[in-house]
Design a protein around this motif. Sequence first.
Motif, mmCIF file in Angstrom:
data_model
loop_
_atom_site.group_PDB
_atom_site.id
_atom_site.type_symbol
_atom_site.label_atom_id
_atom_site.label_comp_id
_atom_site.label_asym_id
_atom_site.label_seq_id
_atom_site.Cartn_x
_atom_site.Cartn_y
_atom_site.Cartn_z
ATOM 1 N N THR A 42 0.833 -1.123 0.127
ATOM 2 C CA THR A 42 -0.507 0.310 0.124
ATOM 3 C C THR A 42 0.697 1.213 0.293
ATOM 4 O O THR A 42 1.447 1.018 0.444
ATOM 5 C CB THR A 42 -1.136 0.083 1.415
ATOM 6 O OG1 THR A 42 -1.772 1.043 0.922
ATOM 7 C CG2 THR A 42 0.158 -0.090 2.810
ATOM 8 N N TRP A 43 0.510 2.494 -0.017
ATOM 9 C CA TRP A 43 1.096 3.315 -0.932
ATOM 10 C C TRP A 43 1.214 4.034 1.046
ATOM 11 O O TRP A 43 0.559 4.469 1.807
ATOM 12 C CB TRP A 43 0.792 5.098 -1.165
ATOM 13 C CG TRP A 43 0.846 5.845 -1.357
ATOM 14 C CD1 TRP A 43 1.981 6.373 -2.894
ATOM 15 C CD2 TRP A 43 0.516 7.048 -0.758
ATOM 16 N NE1 TRP A 43 2.324 7.487 -2.367
ATOM 17 C CE2 TRP A 43 1.472 8.258 -1.041
ATOM 18 C CE3 TRP A 43 -0.163 7.661 0.231
ATOM 19 C CZ2 TRP A 43 1.980 9.336 -1.398
ATOM 20 C CZ3 TRP A 43 -0.413 8.802 0.815
ATOM 21 C CH2 TRP A 43 0.886 9.636 0.263
ATOM 22 N N PRO B 157 5.111 9.945 0.017
ATOM 23 C CA PRO B 157 6.052 9.819 -1.546
ATOM 24 C C PRO B 157 7.360 9.529 -1.351
ATOM 25 O O PRO B 157 8.082 10.388 -0.298
ATOM 26 C CB PRO B 157 5.757 11.618 -1.743
ATOM 27 C CG PRO B 157 6.021 12.158 -0.854
ATOM 28 C CD PRO B 157 4.356 11.290 -0.127
ATOM 29 N N ARG C 152 8.483 10.145 -6.408
ATOM 30 C CA ARG C 152 7.840 8.778 -7.027
ATOM 31 C C ARG C 152 6.897 8.159 -5.430
ATOM 32 O O ARG C 152 7.462 8.539 -4.355
ATOM 33 C CB ARG C 152 8.691 7.569 -6.700
ATOM 34 C CG ARG C 152 9.639 7.779 -8.357
ATOM 35 C CD ARG C 152 9.021 8.471 -9.367
ATOM 36 N NE ARG C 152 8.245 6.752 -9.937
ATOM 37 C CZ ARG C 152 7.460 7.069 -10.932
ATOM 38 N NH1 ARG C 152 6.990 8.138 -11.431
ATOM 39 N NH2 ARG C 152 6.766 5.882 -10.726
ATOM 40 N N PRO C 153 5.903 7.385 -5.586
ATOM 41 C CA PRO C 153 5.700 6.935 -5.105
ATOM 42 C C PRO C 153 6.124 5.454 -4.030
ATOM 43 O O PRO C 153 6.430 5.318 -4.646
ATOM 44 C CB PRO C 153 3.969 6.596 -5.956
ATOM 45 C CG PRO C 153 4.192 5.885 -7.049
ATOM 46 C CD PRO C 153 5.739 7.483 -7.411
ATOM 47 N N TYR D 26 5.570 2.302 -1.548
ATOM 48 C CA TYR D 26 4.936 1.662 -1.103
ATOM 49 C C TYR D 26 5.540 0.906 -0.061
ATOM 50 O O TYR D 26 6.826 0.862 -0.065
ATOM 51 C CB TYR D 26 4.299 0.738 -2.217
ATOM 52 C CG TYR D 26 3.547 1.168 -3.883
ATOM 53 C CD1 TYR D 26 1.970 1.670 -3.234
ATOM 54 C CD2 TYR D 26 4.444 1.957 -4.197
ATOM 55 C CE1 TYR D 26 1.172 2.100 -3.775
ATOM 56 C CE2 TYR D 26 3.448 2.743 -5.275
ATOM 57 C CZ TYR D 26 1.903 2.604 -5.550
ATOM 58 O OH TYR D 26 1.064 3.834 -6.126
#
Length: 90
Positions: free
Chosen positions: A41-42, A45, A53-54, A56
Amino acid sequence: MLAASELVTQSWYPTAQTGDGNPWITGRCWLYCRREGIRVTWIGPACTPNGERPMYACAVCIAELDYMVRDEQRRDDCGELPRPDPGGRP
């Protein structure tokens, strides 16, 4: 100390887990385990001088991060962390 896998179920409060209402995808964990093809899950950033970038993470690594943050807070509250030099040096 608990193993990271135990932290998912024995945290002070429930940490992120698949099926908890957060948007989970199959991908790569950007934290400690770096596994690919798992549920992540995120978590925010990742910012570098070249962009953003995202980021996770999987449930086990989120639980480990949660533990580390809480342990650091506890150590600070108990005076176990070094204090900055009043002269301004690190």
